[in-house]
Design a protein around this motif. Structure first.
Motif, short mmCIF file in Angstrom:
data_model
loop_
_atom_site.label_atom_id
_atom_site.label_comp_id
_atom_site.label_asym_id
_atom_site.label_seq_id
_atom_site.Cartn_x
_atom_site.Cartn_y
_atom_site.Cartn_z
N ILE A 106 10.42 -0.11 5.16
CA ILE A 106 9.91 -0.34 3.81
C ILE A 106 9.29 -1.73 3.83
N CYS A 107 8.06 -1.81 3.41
CA CYS A 107 7.34 -3.08 3.44
C CYS A 107 6.77 -3.34 2.04
N ALA A 108 7.12 -4.47 1.46
CA ALA A 108 6.55 -4.86 0.17
C ALA A 108 5.31 -5.70 0.42
N ILE A 109 4.26 -5.39 -0.31
CA ILE A 109 2.99 -6.10 -0.16
C ILE A 109 2.67 -6.73 -1.51
N LYS A 133 -2.27 -5.53 7.96
CA LYS A 133 -2.46 -4.82 9.22
C LYS A 133 -1.22 -4.03 9.63
N GLU A 134 -0.08 -4.37 9.06
CA GLU A 134 1.16 -3.66 9.37
C GLU A 134 1.31 -2.38 8.56
N LEU A 189 -8.44 -2.09 2.55
CA LEU A 189 -7.37 -2.81 3.26
C LEU A 189 -7.13 -2.29 4.67
N PHE A 190 -7.56 -1.09 4.93
CA PHE A 190 -7.27 -0.48 6.22
C PHE A 190 -8.38 -0.79 7.21
#
Length: 160
Positions: free
Chosen positions: A7-10, A65-66, A89-90
């Protein structure tokens, strides 16, 4: 067998948000929105909250990038004209299995411009079904214990 899970918060740059908070600038609460990327095995989804294009410039490149291109994308900001930049973003042109948006009736969201934009990147596109029973203005409240995902989708979302 191990299955990858993350889980990654941006969120926009801490410096930008901190400056707004110190100055007690809460006029644009959407500027405080975060996105959450969830990865389980080879399946991922990106929940984008109310992030608007103007704040995407403050995201850290190394963090973005992650984030994998998600199978399911929750369209930012209820599909407003300020929600289109998330696809940039990709590193490669994204292709989503599903893009889905909530609605905000008072602002007449989602906008057709946003739906058309996300249609070009998605195999399936859904929005809130305005004829659904017990529809919330901001989204849909669902009871997953007493309904299947198919029932929930059929009752609350329509293909666009």
């Amino acid at each position: 067998m191990q299955i990858p899970f993350s889980i990654c918060a941006i969120s926009p740059s801490l410096g930008k948000i901190r400056k707004k908070a110190i100055n007690q600038d809460y006029n644009a609460l959407n500027d405080y929105s975060i996105a959450v990327s969830i990865l389980v095995g080879d399946f991922s989804l990106l929940l984008t909250g109310d992030i608007q294009d103007q704040m995407l410039q403050y995201l850290l490149d190394e963090l973005v990038k992650e984030v994998p291109i998600p199978n399911i994308l929750k369209i930012p900001h209820h599909g407003s004209k300020y929600s289109l930049g998330i696809t940039s973003l990709f590193e490669e042109e994204p292709s989503f299995d599903i893009a889905i948006t909530t609605a905000k009736s008072s602002s007449k969201l989602p906008k057709q411009e946003a739906l058309d934009h996300y249609r070009t990147y998605s195999k399936h596109l859904y929005k809130i079904n305005s004829g659904a029973p017990d529809l919330a203005i901001w989204g849909v409240e669902v009871d997953i214990l007493h309904a299947t995902i198919t029932q929930i989708v059929n009752n609350n979302y329509v293909a666009v």
